[in-house]
Design a protein around this motif. Structure first.
Motif, PDB file in Angstrom:
ATOM      1  N   LEU A  52      20.317  -3.181  18.446  1.00 28.10           N
ATOM      2  CA  LEU A  52      19.091  -3.983  18.443  1.00 28.10           C
ATOM      3  C   LEU A  52      17.878  -3.123  18.760  1.00 28.10           C
ATOM      4  N   LEU A  53      18.012  -2.251  19.753  1.00 24.80           N
ATOM      5  CA  LEU A  53      16.884  -1.391  20.139  1.00 24.80           C
ATOM      6  C   LEU A  53      16.496  -0.458  19.001  1.00 24.80           C
ATOM      7  N   LEU A  54      17.467   0.130  18.343  1.00 27.90           N
ATOM      8  CA  LEU A  54      17.173   1.061  17.252  1.00 27.90           C
ATOM      9  C   LEU A  54      16.490   0.348  16.086  1.00 27.90           C
ATOM     10  N   SER A  55      16.926  -0.868  15.791  1.00 27.12           N
ATOM     11  CA  SER A  55      16.312  -1.602  14.679  1.00 27.12           C
ATOM     12  C   SER A  55      14.854  -1.929  14.967  1.00 27.12           C
ATOM     13  N   TYR A  56      14.507  -2.228  16.213  1.00 28.87           N
ATOM     14  CA  TYR A  56      13.115  -2.559  16.544  1.00 28.87           C
ATOM     15  C   TYR A  56      12.267  -1.310  16.726  1.00 28.87           C
ATOM     16  N   LEU A  57      12.854  -0.241  17.234  1.00 26.14           N
ATOM     17  CA  LEU A  57      12.089   0.999  17.367  1.00 26.14           C
ATOM     18  C   LEU A  57      11.658   1.528  15.999  1.00 26.14           C
ATOM     19  N   ALA A  58      12.484   1.319  15.001  1.00 28.58           N
ATOM     20  CA  ALA A  58      12.125   1.755  13.646  1.00 28.58           C
ATOM     21  C   ALA A  58      11.377   0.672  12.882  1.00 28.58           C
ATOM     22  N   GLY A  59      11.771  -0.599  13.062  1.00 32.71           N
ATOM     23  CA  GLY A  59      11.238  -1.676  12.245  1.00 32.71           C
ATOM     24  C   GLY A  59       9.835  -2.116  12.594  1.00 32.71           C
ATOM     25  N   VAL A  60       9.509  -2.161  13.887  1.00 29.27           N
ATOM     26  CA  VAL A  60       8.176  -2.646  14.282  1.00 29.27           C
ATOM     27  C   VAL A  60       7.072  -1.692  13.819  1.00 29.27           C
ATOM     28  N   PRO A  61       7.139  -0.378  14.101  1.00 28.72           N
ATOM     29  CA  PRO A  61       6.092   0.510  13.564  1.00 28.72           C
ATOM     30  C   PRO A  61       6.017   0.489  12.039  1.00 28.72           C
ATOM     31  N   LEU A  62       7.182   0.392  11.380  1.00 29.21           N
ATOM     32  CA  LEU A  62       7.177   0.349   9.924  1.00 29.21           C
ATOM     33  C   LEU A  62       6.509  -0.924   9.416  1.00 29.21           C
ATOM     34  N   GLY A  63       6.781  -2.055  10.085  1.00 26.42           N
ATOM     35  CA  GLY A  63       6.140  -3.302   9.688  1.00 26.42           C
ATOM     36  C   GLY A  63       4.643  -3.267   9.878  1.00 26.42           C
ATOM     37  N   LEU A  64       4.174  -2.645  10.961  1.00 21.57           N
ATOM     38  CA  LEU A  64       2.728  -2.523  11.196  1.00 21.57           C
ATOM     39  C   LEU A  64       2.089  -1.603  10.162  1.00 21.57           C
ATOM     40  N   LEU A  65       2.795  -0.549   9.790  1.00 20.38           N
ATOM     41  CA  LEU A  65       2.262   0.356   8.770  1.00 20.38           C
ATOM     42  C   LEU A  65       2.175  -0.329   7.408  1.00 20.38           C
ATOM     43  N   VAL A  66       3.195  -1.134   7.082  1.00 19.03           N
ATOM     44  CA  VAL A  66       3.171  -1.871   5.816  1.00 19.03           C
ATOM     45  C   VAL A  66       2.023  -2.866   5.801  1.00 19.03           C
ATOM     46  N   ALA A  67       1.789  -3.556   6.927  1.00 19.15           N
ATOM     47  CA  ALA A  67       0.712  -4.537   6.986  1.00 19.15           C
ATOM     48  C   ALA A  67      -0.651  -3.886   6.847  1.00 19.15           C
ATOM     49  N   GLY A  68      -0.790  -2.673   7.335  1.00 21.05           N
ATOM     50  CA  GLY A  68      -2.090  -2.013   7.282  1.00 21.05           C
ATOM     51  C   GLY A  68      -2.232  -0.994   6.184  1.00 21.05           C
ATOM     52  N   ALA A  69      -1.230  -0.934   5.294  1.00 21.25           N
ATOM     53  CA  ALA A  69      -1.281   0.065   4.220  1.00 21.25           C
ATOM     54  C   ALA A  69      -2.452  -0.212   3.286  1.00 21.25           C
ATOM     55  N   ARG A  70      -3.152   0.832   2.924  1.00 21.74           N
ATOM     56  CA  ARG A  70      -4.297   0.682   2.017  1.00 21.74           C
ATOM     57  C   ARG A  70      -3.845   0.499   0.567  1.00 21.74           C
ATOM     58  N   SER A  71      -2.684   1.004   0.238  1.00 22.89           N
ATOM     59  CA  SER A  71      -2.171   0.897  -1.121  1.00 22.89           C
ATOM     60  C   SER A  71      -1.138  -0.226  -1.210  1.00 22.89           C
ATOM     61  N   ARG A  72      -1.404  -1.204  -2.060  1.00 21.35           N
ATOM     62  CA  ARG A  72      -0.452  -2.289  -2.247  1.00 21.35           C
ATOM     63  C   ARG A  72       0.814  -1.824  -2.950  1.00 21.35           C
ATOM     64  N   TRP A  73       0.716  -0.776  -3.762  1.00 21.23           N
ATOM     65  CA  TRP A  73       1.892  -0.266  -4.448  1.00 21.23           C
ATOM     66  C   TRP A  73       2.891   0.322  -3.451  1.00 21.23           C
ATOM     67  N   VAL A  74       2.376   1.009  -2.440  1.00 21.99           N
ATOM     68  CA  VAL A  74       3.257   1.613  -1.431  1.00 21.99           C
ATOM     69  C   VAL A  74       3.939   0.537  -0.612  1.00 21.99           C
ATOM     70  N   SER A  75       3.159  -0.416  -0.102  1.00 19.90           N
ATOM     71  CA  SER A  75       3.737  -1.480   0.726  1.00 19.90           C
ATOM     72  C   SER A  75       4.676  -2.361  -0.090  1.00 19.90           C
ATOM     73  N   GLY A  76       4.277  -2.674  -1.340  1.00 14.91           N
ATOM     74  CA  GLY A  76       5.138  -3.507  -2.177  1.00 14.91           C
ATOM     75  C   GLY A  76       6.439  -2.814  -2.532  1.00 14.91           C
ATOM     76  N   GLY A  77       6.388  -1.525  -2.856  1.00 18.08           N
ATOM     77  CA  GLY A  77       7.606  -0.797  -3.178  1.00 18.08           C
ATOM     78  C   GLY A  77       8.555  -0.700  -2.000  1.00 18.08           C
ATOM     79  N   LEU A  78       8.010  -0.465  -0.816  1.00 16.46           N
ATOM     80  CA  LEU A  78       8.849  -0.380   0.379  1.00 16.46           C
ATOM     81  C   LEU A  78       9.506  -1.724   0.681  1.00 16.46           C
ATOM     82  N   LEU A  79       8.757  -2.821   0.524  1.00 17.10           N
ATOM     83  CA  LEU A  79       9.321  -4.145   0.771  1.00 17.10           C
ATOM     84  C   LEU A  79      10.422  -4.482  -0.225  1.00 17.10           C
ATOM     85  N   ARG A  80      10.297  -4.033  -1.473  1.00 21.79           N
ATOM     86  CA  ARG A  80      11.360  -4.298  -2.461  1.00 21.79           C
ATOM     87  C   ARG A  80      12.648  -3.562  -2.076  1.00 21.79           C
TER      88      ARG A  80
END
Length: 266
Positions: A75-103
């Motif tokens: 659980l700790l490892l999933s949140y240590l990696a997932g929370v910063p990644l989720g914040l980066l996706v939310a604030g990404a300037r490029s929709r192609w980058v965030s959309g590709g990562l979410l797919r």
């Protein structure tokens, strides 16, 4: 009154296996195999012995630490990696980058957890480190989406716009201010996700995909002694009951917490 009774029941269900997992090792004796296998309870062995001749009480007292550690690390490892990644996706300037990562994450999210663990075991990729890493990766897509949704909430977006106009850096806005605002939803999700991770860890150990067969882990004990259920039921029912109590306690407490939050907001 009903809610208080439910909360008390959940606390008891969680407290018994949790206390045994934390402190059982300090009072348990050596889990050796000097006794005959599958002995019924007697004065020397209050819960009898298992299929390897080990004292079931000592095994039960020490078997919760492994499943608690594996669950917590996953659980700790999933949140240590997932929370910063989720914040980066939310604030990404490029929709192609965030959309590709979410797919890509959606593809991982669609994979059945136990099927992935079975495939990894088939290619001889098993053991505690592999189990922790695999379960953390399986939980990563959902954690990323929770953090991203919290970061995209209207209140967070207003904060982002205000801080951007003040000249704050991108990193400080999205990983600092927005990250603190997302802690509440993320913590709530962690409470409910704990039960799912616990289920995956226990299932993997029961199927022989995690810890070795000689381990005293509760799920391993159930798997190891299931053929002797009617000869020595305590070797199966006691660790199985502790696993059920732990899962039920976590889920009931999470439900009580979510209900309380809903009532406060309303």
């Amino acid at each position: 009154m009903t809610r208080l009774l439910a909360a008390a029941s959940a606390a008891v269900l969680l407290a018994v296996p949790a206390l045994m997992a934390l402190f059982g090792g300090f009072v348990a004796g050596p889990a050796d195999s000097k006794s005959p296998p599958l002995m019924p309870p007697d004065t020397g062995h209050p819960l009898g012995t298992d299929a390897l001749g080990r004292d079931v009480l000592d095994l039960v007292l020490t078997g919760g630490a492994s499943i608690a550690a594996l669950t917590g690390l996953s659980l700790l490892l999933s949140y240590l990696a997932g929370v910063p990644l989720g914040l980066l996706v939310a604030g990404a300037r490029s929709r192609w980058v965030s959309g590709g990562l979410l797919r890509v994450l959606d593809f991982v999210l669609a994979l059945p957890g136990l099927l992935v663990l079975l495939v990894l075991a088939a290619v001889d990729w098993r053991g505690a480190p592999a189990l922790v890493l695999a379960i953390a990766v399986l939980q990563l897509p959902a954690v990323v989406r929770i953090a991203r949704s919290a970061a995209l909430a209207p209140g967070c977006r207003a904060t982002v716009e205000a801080l951007t106009m003040q000249g704050e850096s991108w990193w400080r806005i999205h990983l600092g201010h927005v990250g603190r605002a997302a802690l509440g939803p993320v913590a709530t999700d962690a409470g409910t996700r704990l039960g799912l991770v616990l289920y995956l860890v226990a299932s993997a150990n029961f199927l022989g995909l995690g810890l070795p067969p000689a381990s005293s882990d509760w799920a391993v004990l159930v798997e190891r002694n299931k053929e002797a259920l009617f000869l020595q039921p305590f070797a199966v029912l006691v660790p199985a009951g502790l696993l059920v109590a732990l899962c039920m306690g976590v889920n009931l407490l999470a439900d009580q917490f979510l209900t309380g939050r809903g009532e406060v907001r309303s």
